[in-house]
Write a protein that holds these residues in place. Structure first.
Motif, mmCIF file in Angstrom:
data_model
loop_
_atom_site.group_PDB
_atom_site.id
_atom_site.type_symbol
_atom_site.label_atom_id
_atom_site.label_comp_id
_atom_site.label_asym_id
_atom_site.label_seq_id
_atom_site.Cartn_x
_atom_site.Cartn_y
_atom_site.Cartn_z
ATOM 1 N N TYR A 191 34.693 -17.692 -8.794
ATOM 2 C CA TYR A 191 35.914 -17.887 -8.132
ATOM 3 C C TYR A 191 35.833 -18.649 -6.589
ATOM 4 O O TYR A 191 36.563 -19.655 -6.733
ATOM 5 C CB TYR A 191 36.544 -16.743 -7.839
ATOM 6 N N THR A 195 37.537 -22.264 -6.172
ATOM 7 C CA THR A 195 38.285 -22.442 -5.013
ATOM 8 C C THR A 195 37.827 -23.692 -4.149
ATOM 9 O O THR A 195 38.762 -24.429 -3.677
ATOM 10 C CB THR A 195 38.608 -21.247 -4.019
ATOM 11 N N ASP A 196 36.546 -23.829 -4.026
ATOM 12 C CA ASP A 196 36.204 -24.926 -3.261
ATOM 13 C C ASP A 196 36.406 -26.266 -3.918
ATOM 14 O O ASP A 196 36.586 -27.173 -3.096
ATOM 15 C CB ASP A 196 34.443 -24.850 -3.253
ATOM 16 N N TYR A 227 41.562 -14.151 -11.320
ATOM 17 C CA TYR A 227 41.549 -14.973 -10.234
ATOM 18 C C TYR A 227 42.440 -15.071 -9.183
ATOM 19 O O TYR A 227 42.695 -15.251 -7.937
ATOM 20 C CB TYR A 227 41.679 -16.480 -10.799
ATOM 21 N N LEU A 231 42.621 -14.530 -5.106
ATOM 22 C CA LEU A 231 43.247 -15.255 -4.063
ATOM 23 C C LEU A 231 44.229 -14.352 -3.360
ATOM 24 O O LEU A 231 44.321 -14.532 -2.172
ATOM 25 C CB LEU A 231 44.444 -16.169 -4.769
ATOM 26 N N GLN A 259 35.026 -18.939 3.684
ATOM 27 C CA GLN A 259 35.851 -19.826 2.864
ATOM 28 C C GLN A 259 37.193 -19.492 3.189
ATOM 29 O O GLN A 259 38.250 -20.477 3.553
ATOM 30 C CB GLN A 259 35.901 -19.222 1.494
ATOM 31 N N LEU A 263 40.886 -22.237 4.630
ATOM 32 C CA LEU A 263 42.231 -22.267 4.087
ATOM 33 C C LEU A 263 43.226 -22.036 4.768
ATOM 34 O O LEU A 263 43.207 -21.211 6.127
ATOM 35 C CB LEU A 263 42.108 -21.295 2.850
ATOM 36 N N LEU A 268 47.130 -20.947 0.187
ATOM 37 C CA LEU A 268 47.178 -19.808 -0.699
ATOM 38 C C LEU A 268 48.303 -19.401 -1.234
ATOM 39 O O LEU A 268 48.482 -19.162 -2.688
ATOM 40 C CB LEU A 268 46.524 -18.503 0.210
ATOM 41 N N ALA A 271 49.120 -22.016 -4.094
ATOM 42 C CA ALA A 271 48.176 -21.736 -5.249
ATOM 43 C C ALA A 271 48.531 -20.534 -6.013
ATOM 44 O O ALA A 271 48.522 -20.566 -7.269
ATOM 45 C CB ALA A 271 46.670 -21.619 -4.866
#
Length: 493
Positions: A191, A195-196, A227, A231, A259, A263, A268, A271
């Motif tokens: 995950y 995300t990267d 996933y 998040l 990470q 962000l 987020l 997403a």
């Protein structure tokens, strides 16, 4: 828990804390399922009024083996309304030495009249440490070899239920299956990598991960749900509540924090929203991985979506088509169009950048088309609309264009019904498509009610929408025309 309560009510050697001894004849019989005074009923299959009446007939009998009779009704929310009503009086005044234990996982479906006659106890879900500790005890006593990481995955997939966790552990140990293939979960490392890729706008690499997951036979619905959970945990870290993150080692948590620092909360939220929209379509899609791929393609918007850009990752609207000479100019909305305008108008280069951004012209939205240009082709627009929908043509004829505000054509109508029909989603879509073809601009329709009443065109006629609102003409009786029409010779009175 209900059986433990039945043991406590019938135990011959209960301790001071109320715990049963588990050694007396009643406790042993309840454990073995041979205690006749403990009656278990599955309300999912015995949910009718006749089943409750049968209980009411037998409840009058005194206990035979123990001190109390215990009726355990599992999934009690499945009973019918008639069955609940039949049970009310019994619950309100039960016979002596009789106890009812009602079990349910959906308390909101149990009528308030039932809940008001019971003592309600709500059980919390087990925490991750409690589940992992219980699983470790089982693996130690049963000599099952399994990694702690897999135990964490089982505990996470069980959603706080001891029974579900033990069932999953048994399936893994007996079937010699991998935990990932059984629970359909992915590791947080995957995950993080996914995300990267999305952060950098590399949707292709993200989609390749989905293809690999699907080829490995994992359940995409569960995998994508996990996933979403990841998040959500990233949102917790970003909001300063990292203690809510579960199933992560200290090294993994540090990597997640790093990470999260790159962000934005907006990224987020966007997403999570994109995945939630497509997640429900996975099970019904002909291509199961397609909804997930669509969601990842929406999210992978590039570097401008990181914390420095502060954007929500909403895709940029497509550019407007080139307008005809009679159509007004559209104000620029991004820096690229601003630069093009500055090159076309050198005199504005002398103005400071801040001054240009704050000018009133930039704040007002310029119309895409003038009223004169609109009226020139309005008859053609009405004529073309007949090809799409006759009722739409009648509705358009009932109004007249009075103004153009930005991308909206203002149409004056006389009745709320006309406004409602013209602004319905189906008609609005047809109108916008036709306007785009005729006026070469992305226009939409907005209706306003006229303060005046429609002018009467002729005697008995009101408006020109349809022939339904036209009064019928006066009937003139003609004897000769009737005889000719019906070819009759009978005398007419």
């Amino acid at each position: 828990m209900a059986r433990i309560l039945a043991k406590a009510l019938n135990c011959a050697d209960i301790n001071s804390k109320g715990d049963p001894c588990t050694k007396c004849s009643s406790c042993v019989a309840i454990k073995e399922g041979s205690f006749v005074d403990m009656i278990e009923i599955d309300a999912a299959s015995n949910r009718g009024i006749d089943d409750i009446r049968e209980i009411k007939d037998k409840i009058k009998l005194a206990p035979t083996m123990g001190k109390n009779k215990v009726y355990i009704i599992d999934e009690v929310h499945m009973l019918t309304n008639e069955a609940f009503n039949a049970l009310l009086k019994t619950l309100e005044e039960p016979p002596k030495k009789t106890t009812f234990v009602l079990c349910t996982t959906e308390l909101h479906k149990v009528p308030d009249t039932i809940k008001s006659r019971c003592q309600v106890y709500r059980f919390k879900r087990a925490t991750m440490p409690q589940l992992i500790e219980k699983l470790k005890e089982i693996t130690k006593s049963e000599k099952i070899k399994i990694s702690e990481k897999d135990l964490e995955k089982i505990a996470l997939a069980s959603l706080g239920g001891f029974r579900d966790a033990e069932t999953l552990l048994q399936q893994v140990s007996d079937g010699e299956l991998s935990v990932d293939s059984l629970v359909g979960m992915g590791s947080k490392e995957v995950y993080i990598e996914l995300t990267d890729h999305l952060m950098s706008g590399n949707s292709g690499s993200a989609i390749r991960i989905i293809s690999k997951v699907y080829e490995e036979g994992l359940d995409l619905y569960v995998w994508t749900g996990e996933y979403l959970r990841y998040l959500r945990e990233m949102l917790f870290i970003k909001s300063g509540v990292k203690e809510e993150v579960s199933g992560a080692t200290s090294e993994l948590l540090a990597e997640m924090e790093e990470q999260a620092s790159r962000l934005s909360v907006g990224w987020l939220l966007n997403a999570m929203n994109s995945i939630l929209e497509e997640h429900k379509n996975i099970k019904t899609s002909f291509i199961p991985q397609l909804p997930v791929e669509m969601a990842l393609a929406k999210i992978g918007g590039g570097e401008e979506l990181l914390s420095g850009g502060g954007s929500l990752g909403i895709p940029e609207a497509p550019k407007q088509p080139t307008t005809s000479p009679g159509i007004g100019k559209k104000m620029p909305k991004d820096e690229k169009e601003e630069e093009e305008k500055e090159q076309e108008e050198p005199e504005e280069d002398a103005k400071p950048e801040k001054e240009k951004k704050n000018t009133p012209e930039d704040k007002e939205e310029t119309s895409l088309i003038t009223l004169e240009n609109l009226e020139e082709k309005w008859k053609e627009f009405i004529k073309r609309s007949r090809e799409l929908n006759h009722s739409l043509t009648a509705l358009l004829k009932s109004g007249k264009p009075v103004n153009v505000e930005g991308k909206f054509v203002i149409l004056e109508v006389f009745y709320p019904f006309h406004k409602e029909r013209l602004e319905s989603p189906q008609n609005r879509k047809l109108i916008e498509k036709l306007m785009s073809e005729i006026y070469d601009a992305r226009l939409s329709l907005k209706c306003v009610l006229s303060k005046e009443k429609p002018k009467k065109l002729k005697t008995g006629e009101s408006g020109n929408l349809t022939d339904l609102n036209i009064a019928p003409a006066e009937v003139v009786f003609n004897k000769d025309s009737v005889l000719e029409a019906f070819d009759g010779g009978l005398p007419l009175i």
